[in-house]
Design a protein around this motif. Structure first.
Motif, PDB file in Angstrom:
ATOM      1  N   UNK A  25       0.853  -1.194   0.000  1.00  0.00           N
ATOM      2  CA  UNK A  25       0.000   0.000   0.000  1.00  0.00           C
ATOM      3  C   UNK A  25       0.887   1.242   0.000  1.00  0.00           C
ATOM      4  N   UNK A  26       0.514   2.233  -0.821  1.00  0.00           N
ATOM      5  CA  UNK A  26       1.234   3.510  -0.860  1.00  0.00           C
ATOM      6  C   UNK A  26       0.257   4.642  -0.588  1.00  0.00           C
ATOM      7  N   UNK A  27       0.601   5.491   0.386  1.00  0.00           N
ATOM      8  CA  UNK A  27      -0.207   6.667   0.712  1.00  0.00           C
ATOM      9  C   UNK A  27       0.558   7.928   0.326  1.00  0.00           C
ATOM     10  N   UNK A  28      -0.022   8.737  -0.535  1.00  0.00           N
ATOM     11  CA  UNK A  28       0.554  10.028  -0.910  1.00  0.00           C
ATOM     12  C   UNK A  28      -0.010  11.088   0.024  1.00  0.00           C
ATOM     13  N   UNK A  29       0.879  11.733   0.786  1.00  0.00           N
ATOM     14  CA  UNK A  29       0.441  12.786   1.706  1.00  0.00           C
ATOM     15  C   UNK A  29       0.384  14.107   0.942  1.00  0.00           C
ATOM     16  N   UNK A  30      -0.838  14.584   0.719  1.00  0.00           N
ATOM     17  CA  UNK A  30      -1.028  15.823  -0.023  1.00  0.00           C
ATOM     18  C   UNK A  30      -2.275  16.532   0.501  1.00  0.00           C
ATOM     19  N   UNK A  31      -2.224  17.847   0.732  1.00  0.00           N
ATOM     20  CA  UNK A  31      -1.081  18.733   0.538  1.00  0.00           C
ATOM     21  C   UNK A  31      -0.116  18.677   1.726  1.00  0.00           C
TER      22      UNK A  31
END
Length: 355
Positions: free
Chosen positions: A309-315
């Motif tokens: 699993x990959x979580x992109x922290x944005x913004x």
């Protein structure tokens, strides 16, 4: 391979106008982001707990519940709950309620927390940092496994054969361990057979975390757990736009301001554009670029580190809402399909080689 988004619901001053939006405005934006993430086919959205003026999510389950009835498939998780300063009974009840509202899509990710504001707020001593977490995790897992609980510890009143309600829709509400990179945390999570999430932040090469995953899997195997069934996630700051240049320029101002604010708080050296540019390279910790660039970095992370699993922290900090929504759209419609297709092909090749 699951792809998703995480947020701390930041309310920092806008670098362009100097204005700070209200907590209510930012929470409303996050609900819209979760709905969009669901619509574009992302797998998970995570909200982190904080107790500071520059973050609006002190109650992640409530924020996600606001979006739960507006979504249909996306999983909803904390990222993280500060378990050391929380009541495990209430944490379980909140997320079991979210599980009901979302019809079985809730998860709990717990950690010790890198910010200390919650400890005095809820009457805990930071010197008990480790002991609090271990004790409360033990209680949370007992509640996860059994409707009625008998438990006693040092930092909370004992429970004598009492029921904890509501029970979740899922047979067992998932509990993840979140870590900023402690080898001890990897070993502990593996020995307990719990899903594990690593925050890849700072000036690091993400492939270095393969060593933590190795420790995690070795501890899990030694304890008799089926390693092949244990999810492993990473969480990284990043941003996506239609071109690399556009992504780099749009993400820099808020990242620069936010990172330097934290550098002053922690007594660290200032953060410069050269630091940012280095972190945006292929071997850097920031996942910034066009869809192909970001997809390739995630694929490399899957192959080299072994994440599922990959979580992109944005913004990171405060950014224009329209830019954040576009980044989420691109993550779901262009990045995620690239990653899933390549990982599926690669795994088939791996299976054929083993056969």
């Amino acid at each position: 391979m699951e792809i998703g988004v995480s947020t701390f619901v930041e309310t920092t001053p806008d670098v362009h106008t100097g204005k700070t939006m209200s907590h209510a405005e930012r929470i409303s934006e996050v609900v819209e982001e979760i709905v969009l993430a669901d619509q574009v086919g992302l797998d998970v959205y995570g909200v982190g707990e904080h107790h500071r003026p520059d973050f609006a999510a002190s109650a992640p389950a409530v924020v996600m519940a606001a979006a739960a009835s507006l979504t249909s498939r996306i999983r909803l998780t904390s990222a993280v709950m500060i378990l050391s300063s929380s009541d495990p009974v209430r944490v379980f009840q909140d997320f079991a309620t979210l599980d009901a509202v979302s019809n079985g899509r809730a998860e709990i990710m717990v950690g010790r927390g890198s910010f200390m504001e919650s400890f005095p707020l809820f009457g805990y001593d930071v010197k008990d940092y480790e002991e609090l977490f271990d004790e409360k995790l033990e209680l949370l897992l007992q509640i996860q496994q059994s409707e009625k609980v008998t438990w006693s510890g040092k930092h909370r009143a004992a429970i004598d054969n009492l029921g904890i309600y509501p029970r979740p829709v899922q047979d067992r509400l998932p509990v993840w361990i979140g870590s900023a990179g402690s080898p001890e945390s990897a070993i502990r999570a593996g020995a307990m057979g719990l899903p594990f999430a690593l925050a890849i932040i700072g000036n690091v090469n993400p492939s270095q975390y393969a060593a933590h995953v190795k420790l995690y899997k070795e501890a899990a195997a030694k304890a008799g757990h089926d390693v092949s069934r244990l999810p492993i996630a990473t969480h990284s700051h990043g941003f996506i736009a239609e071109s690399n240049e556009k992504a780099l320029e749009q993400f820099f101002p808020s990242t620069h301001a936010r990172t330097n604010f934290r550098a002053v708080e922690k007594g660290l050296p200032p953060y410069h554009r050269a630091d940012y540019d280095a972190a945006c390279k292929f071997d850097g910790a920031l996942y910034v670029g066009d869809p192909e660039t970001v997809a390739n970095k995630i694929i490399y992370l899957r192959k080299e580190v072994g994440i599922t699993r990959f979580l992109l922290h944005v913004p990171h900090g405060t950014m224009p809402h329209a830019e954040v929504m576009e980044a989420i759209r691109l993550l779901g419609t262009e990045v995620a399909p690239r990653v899933r297709d390549e990982i599926s092909r690669w795994e088939q090749e791996q299976d054929m080689e083993r056969a």
